[in-house]
Write a protein that holds these residues in place. Structure first.
Motif, PDB file in Angstrom:
ATOM      1  N   GLY A 212       0.795  -1.231   0.000  1.00 42.33           N
ATOM      2  CA  GLY A 212       0.000   0.000   0.000  1.00 42.33           C
ATOM      3  C   GLY A 212       0.824   1.276   0.000  1.00 42.33           C
ATOM      4  O   GLY A 212       0.401   2.289   0.563  1.00 42.33           O
ATOM      5  N   ILE A 213       1.995   1.257  -0.632  1.00 43.36           N
ATOM      6  CA  ILE A 213       2.866   2.434  -0.649  1.00 43.36           C
ATOM      7  C   ILE A 213       2.194   3.599  -1.372  1.00 43.36           C
ATOM      8  O   ILE A 213       2.189   4.736  -0.883  1.00 43.36           O
ATOM      9  N   ASP A 214       1.611   3.320  -2.537  1.00 48.37           N
ATOM     10  CA  ASP A 214       0.947   4.382  -3.311  1.00 48.37           C
ATOM     11  C   ASP A 214      -0.212   4.991  -2.533  1.00 48.37           C
ATOM     12  O   ASP A 214      -0.486   6.194  -2.653  1.00 48.37           O
ATOM     13  N   THR A 215      -0.902   4.183  -1.741  1.00 51.10           N
ATOM     14  CA  THR A 215      -2.018   4.702  -0.945  1.00 51.10           C
ATOM     15  C   THR A 215      -1.542   5.722   0.072  1.00 51.10           C
ATOM     16  O   THR A 215      -2.183   6.766   0.274  1.00 51.10           O
ATOM     17  N   HIS A 216      -0.407   5.440   0.713  1.00 50.92           N
ATOM     18  CA  HIS A 216       0.130   6.397   1.694  1.00 50.92           C
ATOM     19  C   HIS A 216       0.544   7.705   1.008  1.00 50.92           C
ATOM     20  O   HIS A 216       0.310   8.792   1.549  1.00 50.92           O
ATOM     21  N   TYR A 217       1.145   7.612  -0.163  1.00 48.50           N
ATOM     22  CA  TYR A 217       1.516   8.833  -0.887  1.00 48.50           C
ATOM     23  C   TYR A 217       0.263   9.606  -1.323  1.00 48.50           C
ATOM     24  O   TYR A 217       0.268  10.849  -1.330  1.00 48.50           O
TER      25      TYR A 217
END
Length: 250
Positions: A212-217
């Motif tokens: 979920g890296i893109d979600t945090h960004y």
């Protein structure tokens, strides 16, 4: 007169304080999401690193820490506990509902074949439900000591006991540390291996983790937009509009 106009044009102290607090909170939230993204990025790098390391022999290794061995390909030798099979229900693969077959394996000490009592769970694969919701217990489970190769993961820390779960025909809703220890004793390790060499009708249950890296960004960007909106609205209503009012009153 000038003193009176100055007081009217001065921004309201409460509004200014609210704007400062709002800006502080949004920037703090954005920074937290950024830190979480960096942390998840580190997990992704660890996943790729561990996935490409040489196969780890668990019978001859004491490395059981989260960061050192999670997602690593491992080898373990032992004997399956054929009568203790667990089926984990409601596992969905490509939109199809099925179940995982979990078989505990009693590890052998080194390569001698002598059991040391430690138990590790082996996920032998996924199978779709047939016309009935009765799991297939007739799959071939070796009786002799066998080598198992697969991906290593750690069981979650939730402590649910068997008494807290609805278990029917060996169907578990999920694998929990507490329930596993209650069933197999304290010798069971908080590990699970997703076996690679599966039977023809089985599918591998291991899924590449989505960190979920893109979600945090994305959330970080949203908080930064909120911060910018607070600044724009503050200067528009508390500075620009008040200047316009002041000019009209002159």
């Amino acid at each position: 007169m000038e003193s009176h106009q100055y007081k009217r044009l001065k921004p309201n102290a409460l509004v200014s304080l609210a704007a400062v607090l709002g800006l502080f909170v949004t920037l703090l939230a954005a920074n937290w999401q950024y830190d979480r993204a960096l942390y998840k990025q580190g997990l992704l790098e660890t996943y790729h690193l561990n996935s490409n390391l040489p196969v780890l022999d668990l019978n001859n290794s004491d490395i059981f820490t989260f960061d050192d061995s999670r997602y690593r390909r491992v080898l373990v030798r032992g004997r399956f506990l054929r009568d203790e099979v667990i089926f984990v229900d409601n596992k969905i693969v490509n939109g199809v509902v099925g179940y995982d077959t979990i078989v505990p394996l009693k590890m052998s000490q080194k390569a001698t074949g002598s059991a040391d009592g430690q138990i590790i769970l082996v996920n032998r694969g996924w199978m779709a439900w047939g016309s009935s919701r009765i799991p297939n217990v007739n799959r071939t489970i070796p009786t002799e000591i066998v080598p198992i190769v697969g991906k290593l993961d750690f069981l979650k820390d939730e402590v649910f006991l068997l008494s807290d779960m609805i278990v029917e025909k060996k169907l578990w809703p999920k694998i929990y540390v507490g329930a596993v220890k209650e069933k197999f004793g304290e010798n069971v390790k908080k590990l699970i291996i997703y076996e690679e060499n599966l039977l023809a009708e089985m599918a591998n249950s291991f899924r590449t983790p989505d960190f979920g890296i893109d979600t945090h960004y994305m959330y970080m960007g949203q908080w930064l937009l909120f911060a910018c909106l607070i600044v724009v609205l503050y200067f528009y209503f508390m500075v620009w509009e008040r200047k316009k009012i002041g000019k009209k009153e002159k």
